[in-house]
Design an enzyme around this catalytic site. Structure first.
Site, PDB file in Angstrom:
ATOM      1  N   GLU A  13       5.676   2.723  -0.344  1.00  0.00           N
ATOM      2  CA  GLU A  13       6.626   2.384   0.069  1.00  0.00           C
ATOM      3  C   GLU A  13       7.274   4.003   0.918  1.00  0.00           C
ATOM      4  OE1 GLU A  13       8.767   2.077  -3.961  1.00  0.00           O
ATOM      5  OE2 GLU A  13      10.289   2.585  -2.583  1.00  0.00           O
ATOM      6  N   TYR A  46      12.675   4.128   3.949  1.00  0.00           N
ATOM      7  CA  TYR A  46      13.115   2.970   4.964  1.00  0.00           C
ATOM      8  C   TYR A  46      12.331   1.439   4.656  1.00  0.00           C
ATOM      9  CZ  TYR A  46      16.035   7.215   6.586  1.00  0.00           C
ATOM     10  OH  TYR A  46      16.436   7.798   6.289  1.00  0.00           O
ATOM     11  N   GLY A  47      10.836   1.450   4.191  1.00  0.00           N
ATOM     12  CA  GLY A  47      10.300   0.433   4.302  1.00  0.00           C
ATOM     13  C   GLY A  47       9.444   0.223   3.714  1.00  0.00           C
ATOM     14  N   ILE A  91       0.368  -1.306  -0.279  1.00  0.00           N
ATOM     15  CA  ILE A  91       0.105   0.129   0.014  1.00  0.00           C
ATOM     16  C   ILE A  91       1.166   1.303  -0.044  1.00  0.00           C
ATOM     17  CG2 ILE A  91      -2.300  -1.256   0.820  1.00  0.00           C
ATOM     18  CD1 ILE A  91      -1.036  -0.065   3.496  1.00  0.00           C
ATOM     19  N   ASP A  99       8.991  14.914  10.947  1.00  0.00           N
ATOM     20  CA  ASP A  99       8.784  14.307   9.522  1.00  0.00           C
ATOM     21  C   ASP A  99       7.569  14.802   9.506  1.00  0.00           C
ATOM     22  OD1 ASP A  99       9.308  14.351   7.244  1.00  0.00           O
ATOM     23  OD2 ASP A  99      10.023  12.023   7.187  1.00  0.00           O
TER      24      ASP A  99
END
Ligand SMILES: Nc1ncnc2c1ncn2[C@@H]1O[C@H](COP(=O)(O)OP(=O)(O)OP(=O)(O)O)[C@@H](O)[C@H]1O
Length: 374
Positions: free
Chosen positions: A162, A165-166, A160, A280
């Protein structure tokens, strides 16, 4: 083999060779050993590449057909200089919508440690399996098998989103709970840090405007985070994606999003001890439910601050366009850095424009400058 043959072989093997005067049997031994090591290396390479999942740039969203997909790439910019200039020059890859910024190792003397506090620190050294209930005292420790079953074996169809970091997968647990599973990529040391920070920072936190972390999985090289599933995509998609001619984001909805975010941030800054600075805040980190309630997500860069005073970080992190200039220049971090990013986000919500848009003429690239003219 006769005694004579054996003695002959023995004497042949004991003869010194031209390779550093080593005896023949030693050379053969080294050769055979090297071949075994090479075979083992190739085998491990094979196994690793089979376990790796493909990397998706534009994943299909499972949140619903109505959720727009926005094309974006995140650029990581790292400063390797020990002492960057007072006003750092940021390399910009023109045309990219967003840019993650990392000014590294600004001041080793200040001794930053991510999300450090007097609070409990988890140890993730163990591999393979684990207790059902986490030893941290909250949430669950999921096994890799459970999460593979939930996500259909980390299937492409379940992707769903990206992040830097993952990869995030949608999944359904054995008890029918819908979850989002973030599989942290271990290709950067940052992933391990991000994992620990998220677990420490939002593990215990409960607030309707903060995405809830239900548990985690630590098995071998796998680091996974299991969140409540937020079913209406992220704000970035609704602001900048293909939503048709008329955006469903009415003024009332936009106000509701801004208010919800303010409550979430106020809780992080005022309601927790030590307080949490997210670091962030940006539109893609604001998830939305079907009632358009916002939930702040992605605490991988967050920091716990114990005192009232500011904190000097060794690495300035965040996303280009949202990072407070004083934080970028000095490394001084406090909750006001989040509020600056929140301000940028409010301008983005009101105007529908990205904080930095290189497709525009040079004088109109920076949203903050445009808005200051009004
Ligand atoms: N709990 C969740 N429920 C539903 N979707 C989610 C959830 N968490 C993440 N996602 C989706 O996965 C996407 C990627 O999330 P992630 O936090 O990894 O990265 P990002 O914030 O987009 O980027 P970056 O990590 O570079 O800041 C999100 O934008 C969102 O669309």
């Amino acid at each position: 083999m006769t005694v004579y043959d054996a003695a002959f072989v023995n004497s042949e093997l004991s003869k010194p060779t031209s390779i550093f005067g080593l005896r023949l049997w030693v050379v053969i031994g080294i050769f055979v050993g090297a071949i075994i090591v090479l075979i083992l290396f190739l085998l491990s390479l094979c196994i690793t590449s089979r376990r790796r999942r493909p990397y998706h740039r534009h994943p299909k969203l499972a949140a619903g057909e109505t959720t727009p997909v926005v094309s974006k790439e995140i650029q990581e910019i790292v400063y390797h200089d020990a002492a960057p200039p007072a006003v750092p020059e940021i390399q910009i890859d023109i045309g990219k919508v967003e840019h993650r910024v990392v000014f590294s190792d600004r001041s080793q003397a200040s001794g930053e440690s991510r999300a450090t506090s007097g609070t409990e620190t988890a140890s993730f050294a163990s591999g393979g399996g684990g207790p059902e209930v986490s030893h941290l005292g909250w949430g669950r420790w999921y096994t890799l098998r459970e999460l593979e079953a939930a996500t259909n074996g980390l299937a492409d169809e379940n992707v769903i989103g990206e992040g830097g970091y993952g990869i995030v997968y949608s999944g359904v647990l054995g008890d029918n709970t819908r979850v989002a599973v973030k599989n942290l990529l271990n290709n950067r040391g940052q992933a391990e840090k991000e994992f620990k920070v998220e677990v420490e920072v939002i593990g215990r936190v409960r607030h309707k405007n903060l995405v809830r972390l239900l548990g985690y999985c630590v098995e071998g090289a796998y680091r996974m985070l299991v969140y409540e599933y937020v079913d209406n995509g992220n704000l970035d998609q609704w602001l900048h994606g293909d939503v048709g001619e008329v955006s469903p984001l009415t003024w009332e909805i936009r106000m509701n999003i801004i208010l919800g975010m303010a409550k979430g941030l106020a809780y992080l800054h005022e309601g927790l001890e030590p307080k949490v600075v997210h670091r962030d805040i940006k539109s893609s980190n604001i998830l939305l439910d079907r009632q358009w309630n916002p939930k702040v997500s992605d605490f991988g860069l967050a920091k716990l601050l114990c005192s009232e005073s500011s904190y000097v970080t060794t690495r300035v992190m965040g996303t280009f366009g949202y990072v407070a200039p004083e934080y970028a220049c000095t490394g001084m971090l406090n909750e006001k850095s989040d509020i600056y990013s929140f301000g940028i986000l409010i301008m983005e919500i009101i105007s529908g424009r990205s904080p930095v848009d290189y497709s525009r003429p040079s004088g109109e690239v920076d949203l903050e400058i445009i808005m200051s003219l009004f």
